[in-house]
Design a protein around this motif. Structure first.
Motif, PDB file in Angstrom:
ATOM      1  N   VAL A   1      46.353  38.832  51.592  1.00  0.00           N
ATOM      2  CA  VAL A   1      46.846  37.341  51.783  1.00  0.00           C
ATOM      3  C   VAL A   1      46.092  36.242  52.608  1.00  0.00           C
ATOM      4  CG1 VAL A   1      49.679  36.338  52.827  1.00  0.00           C
ATOM      5  CG2 VAL A   1      49.206  38.859  51.953  1.00  0.00           C
ATOM      6  N   LEU A   2      45.630  36.370  53.754  1.00  0.00           N
ATOM      7  CA  LEU A   2      45.105  35.340  54.477  1.00  0.00           C
ATOM      8  C   LEU A   2      43.578  34.603  52.982  1.00  0.00           C
ATOM      9  CD1 LEU A   2      44.524  36.528  57.787  1.00  0.00           C
ATOM     10  CD2 LEU A   2      46.361  34.622  56.454  1.00  0.00           C
ATOM     11  N   ARG A   3      43.054  35.555  52.704  1.00  0.00           N
ATOM     12  CA  ARG A   3      41.640  35.748  51.652  1.00  0.00           C
ATOM     13  C   ARG A   3      42.376  34.513  50.604  1.00  0.00           C
ATOM     14  NH1 ARG A   3      41.111  39.417  49.578  1.00  0.00           N
ATOM     15  NH2 ARG A   3      38.909  40.455  50.891  1.00  0.00           N
ATOM     16  N   TYR A   4      44.051  34.744  49.867  1.00  0.00           N
ATOM     17  CA  TYR A   4      43.943  34.533  48.904  1.00  0.00           C
ATOM     18  C   TYR A   4      45.025  32.940  49.682  1.00  0.00           C
ATOM     19  CZ  TYR A   4      47.022  32.442  45.065  1.00  0.00           C
ATOM     20  OH  TYR A   4      47.387  31.348  44.297  1.00  0.00           O
ATOM     21  N   VAL A   5      45.198  32.975  50.525  1.00  0.00           N
ATOM     22  CA  VAL A   5      46.427  31.823  51.253  1.00  0.00           C
ATOM     23  C   VAL A   5      44.862  30.600  51.681  1.00  0.00           C
ATOM     24  CG1 VAL A   5      47.814  30.287  52.972  1.00  0.00           C
ATOM     25  CG2 VAL A   5      48.056  32.592  51.716  1.00  0.00           C
TER      26      VAL A   5
END
Lengths: 155, 155, 155, 155, 155, 155, 155, 155
Positions: H143-147
């Motif tokens: 999620v962090l990588r996408y966000v």
């Protein structure tokens, strides 16, 4: 005043190069701006939830999951922005662009809308909440140059 | 708990009787609700600015003037509401409905969206910011009855 | 919707009967409005501090004392208002009217300015922050009637 | 404490060198201050809207457009400031200066007003909302030196 | 304007009849005010925690418990007030009165301080954050009469 | 002071009669309190989403849908409350009770927690954010009587 | 976590070396803290207004002027702080310290009070609003070391 | 966009290595994140109050003292965070994790919850207030990588 970095969030349409043109224009003008934006890779954006948190059987919840993950990015960057530029294209309904504008308005962020004149009537409420309505990316660059550097385009 | 009057703002579509059906349902259920809404008379709404403050030569400013006058009503009532219901119809782009939802979200107001399933993908960001998505006015009444009176529909 | 009482604060000019004309017009139209205003008795307003808290030797502090007492009233009523109407007359500088408008803007209150066209250029920043600019009290009543009751003036 | 950069917004009068004198004084005193201001080039400021977003036929909307673009700059910088200094000159009505002061007050920003004694009575409400009233740029520098470095002018 | 009920919180000193005199004066003047206050029965106030929630072995926690229960009342009423009047007597340190003033200031509530001139220097920061400084309850009534009804005392 | 109606939200445990005992005690004491609470009918609460908006195939989304509908009620009433009382029972994890307390704390609402001593260590963060920790409903009534009417229990 | 600089405002008593001892202790412990404080030079602080903005004939306004200038510094630094430490000494009334604590509390800033046990009863309301009460500067350093670096004093 | 440092607070469970795995994953992915967390050394955390401010005779106040000191750290870091991740383990009640989530929700911070499916029903209110629910640290990294970087995991 050169030290201040302006944070500008570019919301809305993801199917044209309007963001790149604003970024190029600002760079060329030497403006101290840090641009942010939603994830503009459409398939990636649609898979934001299922690609990170696992598949979903139903379309509604697939979208819901993806919209949640995208909201982490978009709402954080809107809250951190000095200025929100919102582009409405002629295709698609782009309700999320109008939603972002409403969010920005309630947070007290200045808004610049960008769209063609034939959308004027449909966008009148959003335009009214904006500080400026531009017709293209070049006008947005002109607004940024004036706002940040106090310079009008030479004509 | 009977004394509390819930203030519910009904935003969005103005070309069907969805508001009347919610109001009738709430009345029938004896719910203590005070409904508010934008001016839903479309010609009057379009003339809100010129009809009160004088004619305008250009369409853009005519709309701008009208949107300003309408915003006095809509934003005041949204800020005063406990709950904002937003209906999206299949016709028209209804960017103002999405804008109202963004405004309500940033103000911390709970939102109920109302729309058909074929708008689900286009409205995923707005639905994600809502506490509930209903398909018709009857479901909105069911939600209100539960939220206010703690009762589920008998089946 | 008949139950909602709208709270309208009438700021600015105190040397004409513009407030009375708005109040009379609203009463005639049967609008549920509760009007508030600063103390409009000029000598009383100037003596607000010294008349209640004792004399002052110096003019600056006499004004300061009076402005403090007046601010208790004006700022409380502006914060409590749904809508702030600000009238600029041709005489006097009326910086307090512009100050009240700035205060209202930052508090998220909708603003209606009222002034003659020859003040347009000087008031452009204030007008831009307003939702509407009216030319006289009659137009303000028309705006109120539309905003509250959804009715345009018959013509 | 040397690391803290104070952000000071200089609002108001644009027809004298009062800003330059404050900036020079602060530099001389070695104070860590970052000054910001509206665009002070009067013709550019008046053309802020039409010069960036296109011509307007009517004066009212020309001003409206310009005021919107200017507001992006002024309101962003006021919101980012630690302290707002507002100068009122004897010429012009400068309602925007008073508007900025109202905005700053509602945002909880400390205010320093700067003006001649003969404007005292007319500015009493604005002065009351300020933390200090100075008579010239030199006094503003003295206030900044004390506030930031804790030093009083040697006399 | 007769309908508006002003909510006035009377903070500070609990060892004289200053509250009763303000209430009597306001009643006599026919002012629409609803007064609130902390619990002014000193022994009850000191026992607010242990008398409701059980004994405590140590003085520090006894006070802590009581201060928590008292804070439910005082902070709720200060948040609900239009105006906070704070009286400082010559006896006791009354840090809670100054604390209440700080709280009110940050919440944007207008403040009226009441104290003798020999406390002026010690209270200068609190007085500066107030809109008015009165010397006795009669002056507070005069301020209330002016603020609410626009009338100065006849002299 | 008799006119003020205190709004008290009773959050947490739904498997005992602790709310009824508080309400009975407050009634007996003649306290002007309007109590609100979540829907305490457990099966209805679990069906809040599916019973109003239609069935869901997966348990996660069934709960999600229900939690959204319940949140409309709980968060609206918490925001409207003067005081939030949160009871933790010995059964169940009651994370929603702790969540409600966190929400109330960030909104600046005073909190009273109610639980047995053997939960003290586990609840220390929540108790620290509260103004008071009671052991049973009778103590809550005693706190309410003191806070609202200034009276301690006779012993 | 080493990069985060904690901003700590040291309010209150200005007649002992308690600030220096906290700063020395934090430096010795290698804590990343930026301390701020009011102007602690008492004569300078008393002359803050007259020394920068000109003499005043009356003591009340001399103090008022000075308190305004000091408030620019103190309120800006309190708003910018992560943590507010407030020291109450045995001499003087230090109402400004309690006022600062009230301000900090309403702004949601954590507070650490520092004072001798014999002030406990008089300071109970302020202590209750604080997250911790320390007895001396060494304890404040211990709290800072734990809060910032997660380390308890070795004993 | 590379310059923006995202601030992520990792709340909740302190008895597993979930934080280290998120930090390692984010480092490996080259994400510009600054992680913060409560003190995760359990004995130190329990002694936060008594270890810094002195012993307490009673368990309740020992916990109270410690929770106050811990709150200085946790609430400051939550307020400073862009995103709050909250992990619920199967052991312990972790009411403080749910409390932190409520606090974050009311402050408008996006939330990601992390827990096993068998806690879904018990955590439904918290999950509903979150933008995403992950099952493990790896999903949080995704999620962090996408966000932050707009990239989905390659599969």
């Amino acid at each position: 005043m050169g030290e201040r970095i302006w944070k500008v969030y570019l919301a809305g349409e993801i199917h044209s190069d309007w963001r790149e043109r604003i970024e190029a224009g600002a760079r060329e003008a030497g403006l101290p701006v840090e641009f942010t934006a939603p994830v503009t890779d459409h398939p990636a954006s649609d898979a934001a939830g299922t690609g990170t948190l696992g598949e979903e059987a139903e379309a509604f919840w697939r979208d819901h999951k993806g919209a949640g993950v995208n909201a982490i990015r978009t709402q954080t960057l809107i809250r951190a922005a000095d200025l929100v530029v919102v582009r409405f294209g002629v295709r698609y309904r782009q309700w999320n662009a109008a939603f972002d504008a409403g969010l920005a308005a309630a947070l007290g962020k200045p808004i610049v809308t960008v769209h063609d004149p034939d959308l004027d009537h449909a966008l009148k409420e959003v335009d009214r909440a904006a500080q400026a309505t531009a017709r293209d990316s070049e006008q947005v660059v002109d607004v940024l140059r004036y706002v940040i550097a106090g310079q009008l385009p030479r004509s």
